[in-house]
Scaffold this active site. Structure first.
Site, mmCIF file in Angstrom:
data_model
loop_
_atom_site.group_PDB
_atom_site.id
_atom_site.type_symbol
_atom_site.label_atom_id
_atom_site.label_comp_id
_atom_site.label_asym_id
_atom_site.label_seq_id
_atom_site.Cartn_x
_atom_site.Cartn_y
_atom_site.Cartn_z
ATOM 1 N N CYS A 48 0.769 -0.882 0.265
ATOM 2 C CA CYS A 48 0.026 0.205 0.128
ATOM 3 C C CYS A 48 0.757 1.043 0.352
ATOM 4 C CB CYS A 48 -0.987 0.295 1.027
ATOM 5 S SG CYS A 48 -2.048 1.678 1.470
ATOM 6 N N CYS A 65 0.335 3.404 3.837
ATOM 7 C CA CYS A 65 1.305 2.636 4.810
ATOM 8 C C CYS A 65 2.409 3.429 4.692
ATOM 9 C CB CYS A 65 0.537 1.029 4.635
ATOM 10 S SG CYS A 65 0.091 0.366 4.719
ATOM 11 N N HIS A 93 -4.145 0.485 7.970
ATOM 12 C CA HIS A 93 -4.667 -0.398 6.520
ATOM 13 C C HIS A 93 -6.353 -0.057 6.760
ATOM 14 C CE1 HIS A 93 -4.184 -0.661 2.114
ATOM 15 N NE2 HIS A 93 -4.928 -2.181 2.536
ATOM 16 N N ASN A 104 -13.350 10.020 -1.548
ATOM 17 C CA ASN A 104 -13.764 9.151 -2.636
ATOM 18 C C ASN A 104 -13.554 7.612 -1.104
ATOM 19 O OD1 ASN A 104 -14.586 10.730 -4.392
ATOM 20 N ND2 ASN A 104 -12.236 10.628 -5.640
ATOM 21 N N SER A 141 -9.031 4.074 -5.555
ATOM 22 C CA SER A 141 -7.938 3.247 -5.578
ATOM 23 C C SER A 141 -7.729 2.728 -4.302
ATOM 24 C CB SER A 141 -7.010 4.030 -6.151
ATOM 25 O OG SER A 141 -6.498 5.415 -5.522
ATOM 26 N N HIS A 164 -7.079 2.043 2.014
ATOM 27 C CA HIS A 164 -6.085 3.111 3.003
ATOM 28 C C HIS A 164 -7.217 3.702 3.617
ATOM 29 C CE1 HIS A 164 -3.003 3.085 5.556
ATOM 30 N NE2 HIS A 164 -3.843 4.329 6.051
ATOM 31 N N HIS A 199 -8.576 7.218 3.695
ATOM 32 C CA HIS A 199 -7.503 8.594 2.928
ATOM 33 C C HIS A 199 -8.763 9.458 2.389
ATOM 34 C CE1 HIS A 199 -7.827 6.605 -0.606
ATOM 35 N NE2 HIS A 199 -7.537 7.811 -1.711
ATOM 36 N N GLN A 215 -9.052 13.429 -0.160
ATOM 37 C CA GLN A 215 -8.271 14.073 -1.101
ATOM 38 C C GLN A 215 -8.191 16.153 -0.190
ATOM 39 O OE1 GLN A 215 -7.512 12.818 -4.892
ATOM 40 N NE2 GLN A 215 -8.029 11.714 -4.443
HETATM 41 P P1 H2U Z 1 -8.418 8.263 -4.552
HETATM 42 O O1 H2U Z 1 -9.519 8.954 -3.272
HETATM 43 O O2 H2U Z 1 -9.289 8.595 -5.869
HETATM 44 O O3 H2U Z 1 -8.110 6.908 -4.158
HETATM 45 O O4 H2U Z 1 -6.957 9.169 -4.821
HETATM 46 C C1 H2U Z 1 -5.612 8.366 -4.406
HETATM 47 C C2 H2U Z 1 -5.160 9.438 -4.887
HETATM 48 O O5 H2U Z 1 -3.406 9.249 -4.554
HETATM 49 C C3 H2U Z 1 -4.433 10.073 -5.836
HETATM 50 O O6 H2U Z 1 -5.295 11.475 -6.259
HETATM 51 C C4 H2U Z 1 -2.799 9.661 -5.108
HETATM 52 C C5 H2U Z 1 -3.570 9.659 -6.552
HETATM 53 O O7 H2U Z 1 -2.847 10.502 -7.742
HETATM 54 N N1 H2U Z 1 -0.876 8.553 -5.321
HETATM 55 C C6 H2U Z 1 0.112 9.239 -4.965
HETATM 56 O O8 H2U Z 1 -0.161 10.881 -4.644
HETATM 57 N N2 H2U Z 1 1.093 8.753 -4.800
HETATM 58 C C7 H2U Z 1 0.915 7.583 -4.757
HETATM 59 O O9 H2U Z 1 1.912 6.457 -4.805
HETATM 60 C C8 H2U Z 1 0.132 6.410 -5.520
HETATM 61 C C9 H2U Z 1 -1.227 7.412 -5.179
HETATM 62 ZN ZN ZN Z 2 -2.188 1.302 4.190
#
Ligand code: H2U
Ligand code: ZN
Length: 349
Positions: free
Chosen positions: A52, A55, A115, A155, A163, A166, A168, A170
């Site tokens: 992940c 994490c 996680h 989301n 994606s 975990h 989180h 934005q």
């Molecule tokens: P979601 O909340 O839609 O899953 O998006 C997670 C964000 O994490 C996504 O915008 C970012 C992606 O660009 N990300 C990073 O900044 N670094 C990473 O190593 C993978 C994902």
């Molecule tokens: Zn994680």
């Protein structure tokens, strides 16, 4: 002909926050479903996943290593949709071909190092740390002269395009005020100028009198299914006090926000005994240096699920071409959300 009954007859409802309408078709909620069934989140995750990128201690795609964080953690999105250093400029050909450079900052916020958790499985003090980080980020980003609006959102679940499971969210902070808050700002301003009170102050008073659509309350916040909800289990979390943004909340109010978030998301999970997917986000005043007394802090939850863990609502056909539409009434949805327990189904097992 019988008189109008909103539990039976098709009707339109007005959304005073956005100025838009939704078509409600309660007679249609019994129609059979033979469409696609959705996949839901995998439920048995480890507390730490070496693969992940969120994490603690793991390496992200861009090569940066996450610290061994113990509560929350925020970083610049490695693939941000907005960039801070964009040259100004644009295109305008007869008002028909228009473009403007847009600049901003995208951040990712981990809610917990664990996680396998989600907001409803976190304690109120742990969620309070998320609230504090949201407030700090809103303040720091909003203080920049090149940032006039800060959008905090989450989301949740693969159905919402998330994606990574975990926990989180934005933040996208940018130079202009985007469409949704711009619409809501305009509607709130017009109401405030006419009545001298925020639109949501008066709306909340109405809902608290009727109680039909209220899902839960505490001393400082109310969660309800708005009269004009589009998504089947859409909710609106509103502060009782008409504050404009998170930084104005007292200590007690921040705890109360964490409490409301926990209780609402537990109820969501308990609807279908799954990790309930949604997109949620805070709406606060623009950070353009104006006071915006018309703005009233609130949070939207837009879940896609309709009648079970696998049947979702689509925005297609008439909804793309006409107005959004719903079958089950907001009053029915509020009743379902009130019915379920505030003990998470995983803890009840
Ligand atoms: P979601 O909340 O839609 O899953 O998006 C997670 C964000 O994490 C996504 O915008 C970012 C992606 O660009 N990300 C990073 O900044 N670094 C990473 O190593 C993978 C994902
Ligand atoms: Zn994680």
């Amino acid at each position: 002909m019988a008189s109008f009954d909103s539990t039976e007859h098709p009707h339109r409802r007005f959304n005073p926050l956005s100025g838009e309408w939704v078509l409600v078709s309660p007679h249609r909620s019994k129609r059979p479903w033979q469409g696609q069934e959705e996949e839901t989140e995998q439920d048995n995750r480890p507390a730490y996943d070496p693969a992940c990128y969120l994490c603690p201690g793991n390496t992200r795609v861009g090569g940066e290593v996450n610290p061994a964080y113990e509560s929350t953690f925020v970083f610049n999105n490695d693939f941000g949709a907005l960039q801070a250093d964009v040259p100004t400029g644009g295109i305008n050909e007869g008002g028909l071909l228009r473009a403007e450079a847009e600049s901003g900052i995208c951040r990712v916020i981990c809610f917990s190092p664990q996680h396998d958790l989600t907001l409803p499985q976190m304690t109120v003090p742990a969620i309070r740390k998320v609230v504090d980080l949201w407030a700090a980020e809103y303040q720091a980003l909003g203080a920049r002269p090149d940032i006039n609006y800060v959008q905090i959102f989450e989301n949740k679940g693969p159905m919402m395009g998330c994606s990574n499971p975990h926990p989180h969210g934005q933040i996208w902070a940018q130079r202009t005020v985007p469409g949704e808050p711009a619409k809501e700002g305009g509607q709130q301003l017009a109401y405030f100028q006419e009545h001298g009170r925020t639109l949501l102050t008066d709306y909340l008073a109405l809902e608290l009198e009727k109680k039909e659509r209220v899902v839960l309350e505490n001393e400082y916040f109310v969660v309800l299914v708005p009269f004009w909800a589009v998504w089947p289990f859409e909710t609106l979390l509103v502060s009782r006090r008409p504050v404009q943004d998170l930084t104005q909340l007292t200590d007690d109010e921040r705890d109360a926000l964490a409490d409301a978030l926990r209780r609402l998301t537990i109820r969501y999970d308990n609807l279908f005994n799954i990790s309930f997917p949604y997109s949620s986000g805070l709406h606060q005043r623009p950070t353009d240096g104006q006071a915006h007394p018309e703005w009233h802090l609130h949070m939207h939850f837009y879940p896609p699920l309709l009648r079970s863990a696998t049947v979702r609502k689509f925005m297609v056909g008439y909804e793309l071409l006409g107005d959004p539409q719903r079958d089950i009434t907001p009053e029915f949805s509020a009743g379902r959300l009130r019915e379920v327990s505030e003990t998470h189904y995983k803890e009840a097992e």
